[in-house]
Scaffold this motif. Structure first.
Motif, short mmCIF file in Angstrom:
data_model
loop_
_atom_site.label_atom_id
_atom_site.label_comp_id
_atom_site.label_asym_id
_atom_site.label_seq_id
_atom_site.Cartn_x
_atom_site.Cartn_y
_atom_site.Cartn_z
N MET A 1 0.84 -1.19 0.00
CA MET A 1 0.00 0.00 0.00
C MET A 1 0.88 1.24 0.00
O MET A 1 1.76 1.37 0.85
N PRO A 2 0.67 2.19 -0.93
CA PRO A 2 1.48 3.41 -0.93
C PRO A 2 1.31 4.17 0.38
O PRO A 2 0.27 4.12 1.03
N GLU A 3 2.34 4.93 0.76
CA GLU A 3 2.26 5.74 1.96
C GLU A 3 1.24 6.86 1.76
O GLU A 3 1.06 7.38 0.67
N ASP A 4 0.56 7.22 2.86
CA ASP A 4 -0.38 8.33 2.80
C ASP A 4 0.35 9.64 2.53
O ASP A 4 1.49 9.84 2.95
N PHE A 5 -0.34 10.57 1.85
CA PHE A 5 0.17 11.92 1.70
C PHE A 5 0.06 12.62 3.05
O PHE A 5 -1.01 12.63 3.68
N ARG A 6 1.16 13.22 3.51
CA ARG A 6 1.21 13.88 4.81
C ARG A 6 0.92 15.36 4.61
O ARG A 6 1.56 16.04 3.82
N VAL A 7 -0.07 15.86 5.35
CA VAL A 7 -0.61 17.20 5.12
C VAL A 7 -0.41 18.08 6.35
O VAL A 7 -0.80 17.70 7.47
N LEU A 8 0.17 19.25 6.14
CA LEU A 8 0.35 20.23 7.20
C LEU A 8 -0.68 21.35 7.02
O LEU A 8 -0.72 21.98 5.96
N ILE A 9 -1.47 21.61 8.05
CA ILE A 9 -2.48 22.67 8.03
C ILE A 9 -1.91 23.88 8.76
O ILE A 9 -1.43 23.77 9.90
N ALA A 22 -9.44 16.90 10.82
CA ALA A 22 -10.38 15.78 10.81
C ALA A 22 -10.89 15.52 9.39
O ALA A 22 -11.04 14.37 8.97
N TYR A 23 -11.16 16.60 8.64
CA TYR A 23 -11.56 16.44 7.24
C TYR A 23 -10.47 15.69 6.46
O TYR A 23 -10.77 14.77 5.69
N VAL A 24 -9.21 16.10 6.65
CA VAL A 24 -8.10 15.48 5.93
C VAL A 24 -8.00 14.00 6.26
O VAL A 24 -7.86 13.14 5.37
N ASP A 25 -8.09 13.67 7.54
CA ASP A 25 -7.95 12.28 7.97
C ASP A 25 -9.08 11.38 7.47
O ASP A 25 -8.94 10.16 7.45
N SER A 26 -10.19 12.00 7.06
CA SER A 26 -11.32 11.20 6.57
C SER A 26 -11.19 10.84 5.09
O SER A 26 -12.00 10.08 4.57
N VAL A 27 -10.16 11.37 4.42
CA VAL A 27 -9.97 11.13 2.99
C VAL A 27 -8.94 10.02 2.79
O VAL A 27 -7.84 10.08 3.35
N ALA A 28 -9.28 9.04 2.01
CA ALA A 28 -8.38 7.92 1.75
C ALA A 28 -7.06 8.41 1.18
O ALA A 28 -7.03 9.21 0.25
N GLY A 29 -5.96 7.94 1.79
CA GLY A 29 -4.64 8.27 1.28
C GLY A 29 -4.03 9.53 1.85
O GLY A 29 -2.94 9.93 1.41
N PHE A 30 -4.68 10.14 2.83
CA PHE A 30 -4.17 11.38 3.42
C PHE A 30 -4.09 11.27 4.94
O PHE A 30 -4.94 10.63 5.57
N MET A 31 -3.09 11.92 5.53
CA MET A 31 -2.91 11.94 6.97
C MET A 31 -2.52 13.35 7.39
O MET A 31 -1.56 13.93 6.87
N ALA A 32 -3.27 13.92 8.34
CA ALA A 32 -2.98 15.26 8.82
C ALA A 32 -1.88 15.23 9.88
O ALA A 32 -1.92 14.42 10.80
#
Length: 221
Positions: A1-9, A22-32
């Motif tokens: 499984m590819p690594e999740d995209f890591r997102v800085l808010i 929380a919105y970001v974490d609910s999307v497949a493939g993304f981690m806040a």
């Protein structure tokens, strides 16, 4: 499984930033990642954490997000209440990949992130790109602008697509079993179909462990 995209808010309102995380974490493939509220903290976090994507507000207490944007060497989407045309033009001129006006729904951000994921997958293909590939990547950044591709499909890819029943969601392993291929093969074709807009990716949360990626046909209007 590819690594999740890591997102800085980057948002000075803690409650808003927490909601967006929380919105970001609910999307497949993304981690806040842990949100930050100032330009200086954003620079520190980007340097230390190396996020894939920054979600940036214009109004920060120590600097304009537009000035910060000019300093960043990382993919950035603006999430802001700045609705004047000058801010929008400056943001795009300085490299923003998207511009989402507050307030917005979780679905609006989900669409923007999924568009970004398609863009990244399209530009992760091996070898040199042709102009058609570049144009597809550009279009992928615009939510709702991706239409299913008319390119010829291989027999296996067509079988993967045909195995999906409208209104149902499947894991890659379930699709592999339905088609009679390996999970890795099913995953590869499902990702390709997602790039074309022919397949949607969702998350299903279990009681333990990471959420599972689920694949299905896009909902019809």
């Amino acid at each position: 499984m590819p690594e999740d995209f890591r997102v800085l808010i980057v948002d000075d309102d803690f409650h808003v930033a927490k909601l967006h995380a929380a919105y970001v974490d609910s999307v497949a493939g993304f981690m806040a990642l842990a949100p930050v509220g100032t330009a200086s903290l954003a620079l520190q976090s980007i340097h230390s954490l190396r996020p894939d994507l920054v979600l940036l507000d214009v109004y920060l207490p120590d600097a304009s997000g537009l000035d910060l944007l000019q300093q960043l060497d990382v993919d950035t989407i603006m999430l802001t209440a700045a609705s004047d045309a000058v801010s929008v033009r400056v943001a795009f001129r300085r490299g923003a990949l998207g511009y989402l006006l507050k307030p917005f729904t979780s679905d609006a951000l989900s669409q923007q992130l999924r568009s970004y994921a398609r863009y990244r997958r399209l530009l992760a293909q091996p070898g040199a790109l042709d102009q058609e590939a570049v144009e597809r990547a550009k279009r992928a950044l615009i939510p709702g602008d991706v239409t299913p591709s008319s390119r010829p499909r291989s027999a296996t890819e067509a079988a993967v697509l045909e195995s999906l029943v409208p209104g149902e969601q499947y894991s890659a392993a379930e699709v592999a079993g339905r088609v009679g291929v390996s999970r890795a093969t099913a995953q590869r074709y499902l990702s390709s179909l997602a790039d074309d807009g022919a397949v949607d990716i969702q998350l299903r949360y279990g009681t333990t462990g990471r959420p599972e990626h689920r694949y299905g046909l896009p909902a019809t209007p």
